[in-house]
Design a protein around this motif. Structure first.
Motif, PDB file in Angstrom:
ATOM      1  N   LEU A  14       0.832  -1.203   0.000  1.00 38.41           N
ATOM      2  CA  LEU A  14       0.000   0.000   0.000  1.00 38.41           C
ATOM      3  C   LEU A  14       0.870   1.259   0.000  1.00 38.41           C
ATOM      4  CD1 LEU A  14      -2.842  -1.077   2.467  1.00 38.41           C
ATOM      5  CD2 LEU A  14      -2.888  -1.024  -0.025  1.00 38.41           C
ATOM      6  N   VAL A  15       1.963   1.187   0.713  1.00 34.56           N
ATOM      7  CA  VAL A  15       2.884   2.319   0.714  1.00 34.56           C
ATOM      8  C   VAL A  15       3.448   2.528  -0.685  1.00 34.56           C
ATOM      9  CG1 VAL A  15       5.168   3.062   1.497  1.00 34.56           C
ATOM     10  CG2 VAL A  15       3.483   2.238   3.156  1.00 34.56           C
ATOM     11  N   ALA A  16       3.840   1.430  -1.309  1.00 39.25           N
ATOM     12  CA  ALA A  16       4.385   1.527  -2.661  1.00 39.25           C
ATOM     13  C   ALA A  16       3.373   2.176  -3.588  1.00 39.25           C
ATOM     14  CB  ALA A  16       4.771   0.141  -3.173  1.00 39.25           C
ATOM     15  N   GLY A  17       2.103   1.780  -3.400  1.00 38.45           N
ATOM     16  CA  GLY A  17       1.065   2.355  -4.239  1.00 38.45           C
ATOM     17  C   GLY A  17       0.915   3.852  -3.995  1.00 38.45           C
ATOM     18  N   HIS A  32       1.417   6.708  -6.635  1.00 35.63           N
ATOM     19  CA  HIS A  32       0.290   7.588  -6.898  1.00 35.63           C
ATOM     20  C   HIS A  32       0.707   9.043  -6.800  1.00 35.63           C
ATOM     21  CE1 HIS A  32      -3.822   9.257  -6.165  1.00 35.63           C
ATOM     22  NE2 HIS A  32      -4.112   8.328  -7.077  1.00 35.63           N
ATOM     23  N   GLU A  33       1.566   9.345  -5.816  1.00 37.27           N
ATOM     24  CA  GLU A  33       1.926  10.741  -5.575  1.00 37.27           C
ATOM     25  C   GLU A  33       3.075  11.213  -6.451  1.00 37.27           C
ATOM     26  OE1 GLU A  33       0.024  12.688  -3.777  1.00 37.27           O
ATOM     27  OE2 GLU A  33      -1.201  10.881  -3.541  1.00 37.27           O
ATOM     28  N   THR A  34       3.992  10.283  -6.765  1.00 35.50           N
ATOM     29  CA  THR A  34       5.175  10.722  -7.506  1.00 35.50           C
ATOM     30  C   THR A  34       5.132  10.329  -8.971  1.00 35.50           C
ATOM     31  OG1 THR A  34       6.365   8.682  -7.079  1.00 35.50           O
ATOM     32  CG2 THR A  34       6.594  10.435  -5.446  1.00 35.50           C
ATOM     33  N   GLY A  35       4.346   9.316  -9.281  1.00 35.63           N
ATOM     34  CA  GLY A  35       4.318   8.835 -10.664  1.00 35.63           C
ATOM     35  C   GLY A  35       5.503   7.963 -10.993  1.00 35.63           C
ATOM     36  N   ALA A  36       6.266   7.545  -9.990  1.00 31.35           N
ATOM     37  CA  ALA A  36       7.429   6.692 -10.249  1.00 31.35           C
ATOM     38  C   ALA A  36       7.438   5.514  -9.284  1.00 31.35           C
ATOM     39  CB  ALA A  36       8.721   7.484 -10.088  1.00 31.35           C
ATOM     40  N   ARG A  37       7.981   4.400  -9.762  1.00 30.03           N
ATOM     41  CA  ARG A  37       8.074   3.213  -8.904  1.00 30.03           C
ATOM     42  C   ARG A  37       9.468   2.632  -8.894  1.00 30.03           C
ATOM     43  NH1 ARG A  37       2.993  -0.127 -10.793  1.00 30.03           N
ATOM     44  NH2 ARG A  37       4.663  -1.331 -11.752  1.00 30.03           N
ATOM     45  N   ASP A  38      10.391   3.277  -9.614  1.00 30.18           N
ATOM     46  CA  ASP A  38      11.742   2.751  -9.698  1.00 30.18           C
ATOM     47  C   ASP A  38      12.519   3.197  -8.466  1.00 30.18           C
ATOM     48  OD1 ASP A  38      14.475   2.389 -10.270  1.00 30.18           O
ATOM     49  OD2 ASP A  38      13.939   2.165 -12.400  1.00 30.18           O
ATOM     50  N   VAL A  39      13.066   2.251  -7.690  1.00 30.90           N
ATOM     51  CA  VAL A  39      13.731   2.621  -6.437  1.00 30.90           C
ATOM     52  C   VAL A  39      14.925   3.515  -6.684  1.00 30.90           C
ATOM     53  CG1 VAL A  39      12.990   0.714  -4.988  1.00 30.90           C
ATOM     54  CG2 VAL A  39      14.969   0.421  -6.481  1.00 30.90           C
ATOM     55  N   ASP A  40      15.530   3.416  -7.845  1.00 32.94           N
ATOM     56  CA  ASP A  40      16.688   4.267  -8.118  1.00 32.94           C
ATOM     57  C   ASP A  40      16.283   5.711  -8.324  1.00 32.94           C
ATOM     58  OD1 ASP A  40      18.271   2.137  -7.902  1.00 32.94           O
ATOM     59  OD2 ASP A  40      18.551   1.804 -10.063  1.00 32.94           O
ATOM     60  N   MET A  61       5.921  13.346   2.404  1.00 31.26           N
ATOM     61  CA  MET A  61       4.931  12.343   2.770  1.00 31.26           C
ATOM     62  C   MET A  61       5.266  11.746   4.133  1.00 31.26           C
ATOM     63  SD  MET A  61       4.838  10.407  -0.929  1.00 31.26           S
ATOM     64  CE  MET A  61       3.340   9.498  -0.628  1.00 31.26           C
ATOM     65  N   PRO A  62       5.159  12.532   5.193  1.00 25.49           N
ATOM     66  CA  PRO A  62       5.611  12.033   6.502  1.00 25.49           C
ATOM     67  C   PRO A  62       4.799  10.832   7.012  1.00 25.49           C
ATOM     68  CG  PRO A  62       4.480  14.142   6.710  1.00 25.49           C
ATOM     69  CD  PRO A  62       4.652  13.905   5.255  1.00 25.49           C
ATOM     70  N   HIS A  67       4.795  16.133  -8.751  1.00 29.22           N
ATOM     71  CA  HIS A  67       5.304  16.799  -7.549  1.00 29.22           C
ATOM     72  C   HIS A  67       4.642  16.169  -6.333  1.00 29.22           C
ATOM     73  CE1 HIS A  67       7.267  19.835  -5.289  1.00 29.22           C
ATOM     74  NE2 HIS A  67       6.135  20.216  -4.720  1.00 29.22           N
ATOM     75  N   PRO A  68       5.453  15.545  -5.440  1.00 29.84           N
ATOM     76  CA  PRO A  68       4.826  14.747  -4.375  1.00 29.84           C
ATOM     77  C   PRO A  68       4.188  15.596  -3.265  1.00 29.84           C
ATOM     78  CG  PRO A  68       7.215  14.739  -4.194  1.00 29.84           C
ATOM     79  CD  PRO A  68       6.909  15.475  -5.435  1.00 29.84           C
ATOM     80  N   HIS A  69       3.049  15.120  -2.818  1.00 22.84           N
ATOM     81  CA  HIS A  69       2.350  15.640  -1.638  1.00 22.84           C
ATOM     82  C   HIS A  69       2.024  14.473  -0.746  1.00 22.84           C
ATOM     83  CE1 HIS A  69       1.707  19.700  -3.033  1.00 22.84           C
ATOM     84  NE2 HIS A  69       1.359  19.225  -4.218  1.00 22.84           N
ATOM     85  N   GLU A  70       1.675  14.785   0.496  1.00 17.64           N
ATOM     86  CA  GLU A  70       1.187  13.692   1.334  1.00 17.64           C
ATOM     87  C   GLU A  70      -0.100  13.151   0.724  1.00 17.64           C
ATOM     88  OE1 GLU A  70       1.198  10.983   2.941  1.00 17.64           O
ATOM     89  OE2 GLU A  70       2.264  11.863   4.632  1.00 17.64           O
ATOM     90  N   ALA A  71      -0.225  11.840   0.777  1.00 18.03           N
ATOM     91  CA  ALA A  71      -1.418  11.218   0.203  1.00 18.03           C
ATOM     92  C   ALA A  71      -2.642  11.567   1.037  1.00 18.03           C
ATOM     93  CB  ALA A  71      -1.233   9.716   0.147  1.00 18.03           C
TER      94      ALA A  71
END
Lengths: 767, 503, 115, 137
Positions: free
Chosen positions: A339-342, A346-354, A363-364, A439-443
């Protein structure tokens, strides 16, 4: 209990409609159902902790021994609470994650169907009922994995998951049916007490292998593990639900459920332990090679499933305890991490750990939830994951015979788990902030609530392990091991070898985490593994199937009518010929002397005409020869007392010849189309078929079992049916129904001729 | 009420005759189509009810005592089949109202449909072997014309193969009947059963049985005699395909089950084992054929073959639960297969093609239709809790009990491959994005009458509901199938119903 | 005579099947017609032959003079002939149309609908 | 094509052939003949007419469409079989009357004869439909 199980299906029917009505809050409203179920089943804890079970049974298809019977013991209850609890969080989460998606309503329905199927699966008492829900989970997961159905990748992954699990499902069905035969009942609660009987049954080994095939495919055990990472095509809430707590654990559930019946034998131990160990190591190693958040988690899930299988295979009391405790811990932290990964995705549009890092400021809350889950996964005290890992070590260490290799393997896998926890729970939130597509925000709250609650429960259970240990896990362990036992869960075991192992694990894991990029580079050089990996077998198998199917179909359904005829004639000959030959010597021939000269001539005439029909190069010649055959046959009727037949035959033959001429008079001569060899082959087949017919006639005309029924017609034709022409009386009276059919055929033929000549759609259109 | 036995062939015949008289008035024919098939279904249900309550029913046509006249007999199996014929007929009749083009309607479509049903019902009910031949011909002749009606080139090519191979079957059937009459002196099946049961020359009888096996095997489209089916079933208008798919091969299966439970049980070890082998091969070749196809109706056509294998698998196993499984399977299959063809017609109307590569986007555009496809498709693949699951389950179970593991493995494997090709349709026609339509495609092959969607969808929805109901409430259907199988496996009752308490 | 006819029927079957195995659609249908004759003759022969006396009850008698030909197979064959006629007529027109639409009478060129 | 001789002959032959066909139908129960042969002969008579004059002329002569003859024949056959159902007897049970007809004596009239008449009509309609359609081709 039945309404509780089926409520999900009912809710699925209205979910779509509800979503249309309440677009914003539908997820919250629908989540009330699993929440209610969670509370309802929590009420069972006390009963079951006291050693009782809850059972209901309704007749479904009693003729087949299928009942809608459900049975809740410790094992079922543990699963039920996970399914409904995590289900609640996932539904809430979905509302936020897929907000605005046009097909969100259908999504709710599928998730609800899936949840209800899982509930049915783990509560079912009847083996067939269990199987029904088993297949329903496969089916609903097909729809969920392929939810993003416009992408080919999603369709491919959905099909792969379905085929692999359905393949195992079919084996499972056969296994369950045989198990029912061996144990004399399809009710699992009955079978549980008949383990001895089943294990001694001659079919035990096939039963075991068939059922294991079902469990292993469902729980993504090596070499069937490949579908699970591909199933990450699904929206993240689906991944979290299916791959942490539910669908893939169904196989583990089955192993645990049937352990008292099938377990404890050498073959069980070697096969289950072996497959589990292989899965654990393969999954862990493959996890390290990934950079996609969800795929890392997926492979680590494969590995965790391997651990569960491995310990259920060992089957010692300590191993079973460890497996059950680990199962709960894993469900909590893996669900949270997915769920965190999702949320991150969702917030950043990226899933690549690098490409992810430094998200903790933005996203505290999500970061906190991820951290809690990662700590639990890494097995750090005071989280629940720590207790689970300690017990694994203890059981591995204490296993006789293979303590050293087993313990090292589990430690190795755990080290990788530490690294995975770092990559998925810490990495994205710590370090330098990276630039991401969004641009990330808290979910929003619906996105962080689930992981937070799951992460906190891991902490809470770690701090107060005894409460859940006694009431929930003890009965589960009893159910799996089939004997009473007590579980004292404590956080602190004192200074013993397992603590040392934990320290080693942590150090090793930290090392792997630090060196992960180097490891990945090294692994990418071993890219070839994917060439011979089972995913490759899957596609080879499908391709091979296609090639086989194509070849076979081309061979059989070739389009050449004469081949079809040849095959059919050959089949008839091949079946009837040998049988006829086996009847013994040739039938007694009647004397030739009684045949009169004109009869010989007639026979010769018919044969000659047939020959002319074959040889003639002109159509009219062939048609005339056909007419002669017909008239010849009519003459036979004349000679042997059938004037009505002869008259009809003459008229029909004349009419037929006229029709032939009308249709064919303008057509050219025949061209000789086939080669001599082909003609010789066809002649051989035709003559053989003719010979067969001749032989049968000779046989049957010498045989008369019973007097014929025709005497009756002669007797009653005049007095009762008022007619002297018996043939006609038969036609219009004794067997008038035949004639009714016959004139119907004629009527239809006339309609056909008329329609064919008058209705020409294609030509009409072109005008 | 013995009249119930003659009405199933008579109602369609009357409807056909009246339709022929009102040749020029299409609307009368359309009313007759629905009224006739509804009447048939009603009668069939009444007949089933009567047989259920009172046991096997028989009537002697013309009032002549058996075995001299023609006997019509309805045991449960027959009655079930007649109900299915009525159901399929009604569904297709309603569907035809909206899908059949006016030109075909003007050229005898409805009378042909009635006579087809007449032949089918007659075949199910007759107790006389030669009369069975006549009904076969009625059915065949009607199907020939229906197949060719319209005169398109593909139809012609398909029809030639269909006609030729079916006529071969008829010629063989006729010859076998003639020889059987020559040897046993009677045509009444019950009488034949009694006379064949104590015959010394069982070798000859078995040879004749094999000829019947081939003749009926062609009609039932078993391996390796099925060629006419994939060559032709996808060529006529979809309503015709649907009624063919539902009923025609099943008449062959019916005949096989009838003669191999009633007449030819002298050498079960040989004949029925042979049938079992044929069943396995039929399943496998059929499903492999389907995998290659990329056209909606062609996929479905090959699956018919594959499913025929299941239906005769129960006959080959020849135990009570197995035959009950066969009966259940037939019921399930007729409903489901007819429905899938009807769905393909709707897809064709929406997208202008049966080719999977030209279909697409139906899931997004028509969620309702998607469900209506998924139900029969998954049922066909044997997914629980739909009718197909219980059909498959009963056969697999009977196979395991009979320790025929090879056929069980084949049955399970084939159901996986069926699932594969159903999901292929699903993925291509429903999930995939809609492909851009070429302008040429718009010129549909058949002129489309003004659409009347509810007429198309009601039959589909009703049949889908039946599929679900047969799964969720499988017990009554099972009880019915089991009772039917009991009657089939103990022919004494049948013989007594026809001949009375004779010697 | 049964023996002679048995051979005649066998030969007719062979001839009919051979013609059906040709590529020409016209030969196919002639072969079918021959097959029909053979099947009828088979029924006639298989149930036994009686020379000359037909199953008709003479005036003033209430039953035919024995021996008489078996009327039942005759009735069956009559039905079969008539059905055969209908089928034959339809099949003729069918191939007529097939040749018209396909432009050929070669069956090997009519295989588009199979694969 | 129409020759005067043929057309004149046909004018006389047609009623004669038709009467003979009906004779064949009626005597079929006792002597060789019957509805099928009778129907074929009647169709042949009309076919002759079509050759002598034209298909259109034959269609005008017939007044009703031959396809309607098929429907009517089938209905008659069904009706003759269904009549005994009303009396509670099985389908197609023969019902017989023997009315005295002056000059002809006692006649045997029964539903099987009616049935054969249906056969006659169907065969006539079928054959005509086939021949006329083909001739129009």
């Amino acid at each position: 209990m039945l309404p509780a199980v089926l409520s999900g299906f009912a809710a699925a029917l209205v979910a779509s409609w509800l979503h249309r009505l309440e677009r914003e809050t539908a997820g919250w409203i629908i989540a009330l159902l699993p929440a209610g179920l969670f509370l309802y089943f929590s009420g069972f804890i006390e009963i079951i902790a006291a050693g009782d079970t809850v059972a209901v049974s309704y007749a479904w298809v009693p003729t087949m021994g299928i009942n809608l019977s459900f049975y809740a013991d410790g094992l079922s209850l543990l699963f039920v609470l996970l399914i409904s609890g995590i289900g609640t969080l996932v539904l809430i989460y979905s509302g936020g994650y897929l907000k605005g998606h046009p097909q969100l309503g259908r999504f709710y329905s599928f998730i609800l169907i899936f949840m209800a199927s899982m509930l049915g699966l783990v509560l079912a008492d009847n083996a067939i009922t269990l199987f029904v829900f088993w297949e329903l989970t496969s089916l609903s997961s097909y729809l969920l994995i392929g939810f993003d159905h416009k992408r080919e990748g999603a369709r491919f992954a959905a099909l792969q998951a379905l085929l692999v699990t359905a393949l195992g499902g079919l084996a499972l069905l056969a296994g369950l049916l045989l198990l029912g035969q061996a144990g004399g009942s399809l009710e699992l609660s009955v079978l549980l007490s008949r383990g001895e009987l089943v294990r001694a049954h001659p079919l035990y080994t096939p039963i075991l292998f068939l059922i294991l095939a079902g469990a292993f495919t469902k729980s993504a055990q090596f070499p069937f593990h490949f579908w699970l990472p591909n199933a990450m095509e699904a929206p993240t809430p689906v991944s979290a639900y299916l791959h942490s707590a539910t669908m893939v654990k169904a196989g583990v559930y089955l192993l645990a459920r049937l352990h008292p019946i099938l377990g404890g034998t050498d073959i069980w131990m070697y096969v289950v332990t072996g497959v589990g160990a292989a899965t654990m190591l393969v999954g862990a190693c493959l996890a390290l090679r990934q950079t996609d958040l969800k795929r890392i988690l997926a492979y680590s899930t494969v590995s965790a499933l391997g651990i569960l299988t491995l310990f259920l295979g060992l089957g010692t009391p300590a191993a079973i305890k460890a497996a059950v405790v680990f199962l709960l811990g894993h469900a909590l932290y893996k669900g949270a991490l997915f769920l965190v990964a999702g949320a991150v995705d969702h917030e950043t549009g990226a899933r690549d750990v690098d490409r992810l890092g430094g998200l903790r400021q933005a996203m505290p809350i999500t970061a906190a939830a991820g951290g809690l889950a990662a700590l639990s996964m890494a097995g750090l005290p005071p989280l629940f994951g720590f207790i689970g890992k300690e017990m694994l070590y203890e059981a591995a260490y204490g296993s006789l015979g293979a303590a050293l290799p087993l313990t090292s393997a589990v430690v190795l896998a755990s080290m990788i788990f530490v690294a995975v926890a770092g990559m998925t729970g810490f990495g994205p939130f710590t370090g330098k902030k990276t630039s991401t597509p969004k641009h990330p925000h808290e979910a929003v709250m619906s996105l962080w609530l689930g992981p937070m609650l799951l992460g906190l429960s891991g902490l809470l259970l770690g701090l107060l392990p005894a409460s859940v240990g006694n009431s929930l896990l003890s009965p589960a362990i009893e159910a799996v091991s089939g004997q009473a036992g007590d579980l004292e869960l404590t956080l602190w075991h004192g200074l013993n070898p397992t603590i040392a192992l934990s320290a080693v694990t942590l150090a090793g894991g930290a090392g792997i985490y630090a060196g992960r990029e180097a490891l990945r580079r090294a692994a990418s050089r071993l890219q070839m593994t994917s060439w011979w990996g089972p995913a490759r077998w899957y596609s080879l198998l499908l391709d091979g199937l296609n090639v086989l199917a194509r070849g076979q179909t081309r061979l059989l359904q070739s389009g050449y009518l004469r081949y079809y005829l040849l095959i059919i004639i050959a089949t008839a000959l091949g079946l009837a010929g040998p049988k006829l030959a086996s009847l013994g010597g040739p039938p007694g021939l009647v004397s030739w002397q009684e045949v009169r000269f004109y009869e010989w001539s007639l026979a010769a005439l018919i044969l000659l005409a047939a020959l002319v029909a074959i040889r003639s190069r002109s159509r009219l010649g062939a048609v005339a020869a056909l007419g002669v055959v017909g008239y010849g046959v009519a003459l036979v009727y004349v000679l042997f007392g059938a004037p009505d037949l002869a008259m009809t035959q003459f008229m029909v033959e004349t009419l037929t010849v006229i029709l032939f001429v009308l249709v064919f008079y303008h057509l050219p001569r025949f061209a000789r189309l086939s080669s001599g060899l082909v003609r010789a082959r066809d002649a051989l087949v035709a003559v053989t078929a003719g010979a067969l017919i001749t032989t049968i006639i000779l046989f049957s005309s010498n045989v008369q079992f019973h007097p014929k029924i025709s005497g009756y017609f002669a007797e009653h034709s005049l007095p009762l049916a008022h007619g002297r022409n018996i043939v006609n009386v038969i036609l219009v009276d004794f067997r008038g129904l035949d004639t009714l059919g016959e004139i119907t055929v004629l009527a239809v033929a006339a309609v056909g001729v008329y329609a064919l000549l008058k209705l020409r759609l294609r030509e009409e259109k072109s005008k | 009420m013995k009249i119930l036995l003659i009405l199933p062939p008579l109602i369609p015949l009357t409807a056909a005759a009246l339709s022929l008289l009102s040749w020029r008035w299409r609307s009368i024919q359309r009313v007759l189509a629905v009224a006739g098939t509804a009447g048939l279904l009603g009668t069939a249900l009444a007949l089933l009810d009567q047989v259920w309550r009172k046991g096997i029913q028989a009537t002697q046509v013309g009032g002549w005592p058996a075995p001299f006249g023609i006997t019509l007999v309805a045991d449960l199996f027959s009655a079930i089949m007649v109900v299915l014929a009525g159901l399929t007929g009604l569904a297709v009749a309603v569907y035809s109202l909206a899908s059949m083009d006016a030109r075909r309607e003007e050229h005898g479509y409805y009378p042909l449909m009635h006579t087809l049903l007449m032949g089918v019902c007659g075949a199910f009910l007759t107790g006389d072997l030669f009369n069975l031949y006549v009904w076969f011909e009625v059915m065949l002749m009607a199907s020939f014309v229906l197949l060719a009606l319209g005169g398109e080139r593909a139809q012609m090519e398909g029809a030639i193969k269909y006609v030729t191979l079916n006529l071969i079957s008829s010629a063989l059937f006729l010859a076998a009947v003639g020889m059987l009459y020559g040897a046993a002196g009677t045509l009444n099946m019950a009488d034949l059963a009694r006379k064949l049961s104590h015959v010394a020359e069982s070798g000859l009888v078995t040879t004749l049985a094999l000829l019947f096996l081939v003749a009926f095997g062609i009609k039932a489209a078993v391996f390796p005699l099925f060629f006419w089916l994939p060559a032709s079933y996808h060529t006529p208008p979809v309503a015709v395909s649907a009624i063919f798919a539902g009923l025609l091969t099943k008449v062959g299966v019916y005949a096989l089950i009838r003669v191999f439970t009633l007449l030819f049980v002298q050498d079960v070890g040989f004949t029925h084992t042979l049938i079992l082998v044929v069943a396995g091969l039929t399943m496998v070749t059929g499903v492999l054929g389907a995998i290659v196809q990329n056209e909606f109706r062609r996929i479905l056509s090959f699956h018919i073959i594959s499913q025929i294998g299941y239906m005769i698998m129960g006959l080959g196993l020849f135990t009570l639960p197995a035959v009950a499984g066969s009966v259940f399977y037939i019921v399930h299959h007729i409903i489901v297969k007819t429905n899938l063809f009807l769905v393909s017609g709707v897809a064709r109307r929406l997208r202008g093609s049966y080719e999977l590569k030209r279909l697409g986007g139906l899931y997004q555009a028509c969620p309702g239709l998607s469900i209506l496809f998924l139900i029969p498709a998954l049922s066909l693949a044997g997914m629980p809790p739909l009718s197909g699951f219980f059909a498959k389950l009963s056969l697999v179970r009977a196979g395991l009990e009979g320790e025929q593991y090879a056929i069980v493995a084949a049955a399970l494997g084939v159901s996986l491959l069926t699932l594969l090709s159903m999901t292929k349709i699903w993925a291509e026609a429903f999930w995939k994005e809609e492909t851009k339509r070429e302008p040429k495609q718009e010129a549909a092959i058949e002129p489309e009458p003004r659409a009347s969607w509810s007429l198309l969808l009601w039959p589909i929805a009703t049949l889908a509901a039946l599929t679900v109901a047969m799964g969720v409430a499988a017990e009554p259907v099972f009880t019915l199938a089991t009772r039917a199988a009991e009657q089939l496996m103990n022919p004494a009752d049948y013989i007594r119903a026809v001949l009375g308490e004779g010697p | 005579m049964e023996t002679v006819l048995a051979f005649v029927i066998g030969a007719l079957y062979a001839a009919g099947l051979y013609m059906m195995l040709r590529r020409s659609i016209v030969k196919l249908i002639i072969g079918l017609a021959i097959l029909g004759h053979a099947a009828n003759l088979l029924i006639f022969t298989a149930s036994g032959l009686t020379r000359a006396r037909s199953p008709i009850i003479p005036e003033a008698l209430s039953r035919p003079l024995a021996p008489f030909a078996d009327p039942l197979p005759q009735a069956l064959i009559l039905t079969a002939i008539v059905i055969g006629f209908g089928v034959q007529a339809f099949a003729l027109v069918l191939i007529h149309r097939a040749v018209q639409t396909g432009g050929t009478d070669d069956l090997d060129k009519m295989k588009a609908t199979d694969t | 094509m129409t020759s005067l001789i043929l057309s004149t002959t046909t004018r006389f032959l047609l009623p004669l052939l038709l009467m003979f066909s009906i004779f064949l139908l009626l005597r079929g129960h006792n002597e060789p003949g019957g509805g099928f042969v009778g129907g074929l002969l009647a169709a042949a008579a009309f076919a002759l007419h079509a050759i002598a004059y034209s298909v259109g002329a034959t269609r005008r002569l017939l007044i009703i469409d031959p396809r309607a003859l098929i429907g009517a024949g089938l209905l008659i056959a069904v009706a003759s079989g269904a009549a005994p159902l009303a009396a509670g007897l099985p389908f197609m049970t023969g019902q017989w009357w023997s009315p005295e007809v002056p000059a002809l004596g006692k006649l045997q009239i029964g539903t099987p004869l009616l049935f054969d008449t249906g056969v006659y009509l169907v065969v006539l309609g079928v054959t005509l439909t086939i021949i006329l359609s083909l001739a129009e081709e």
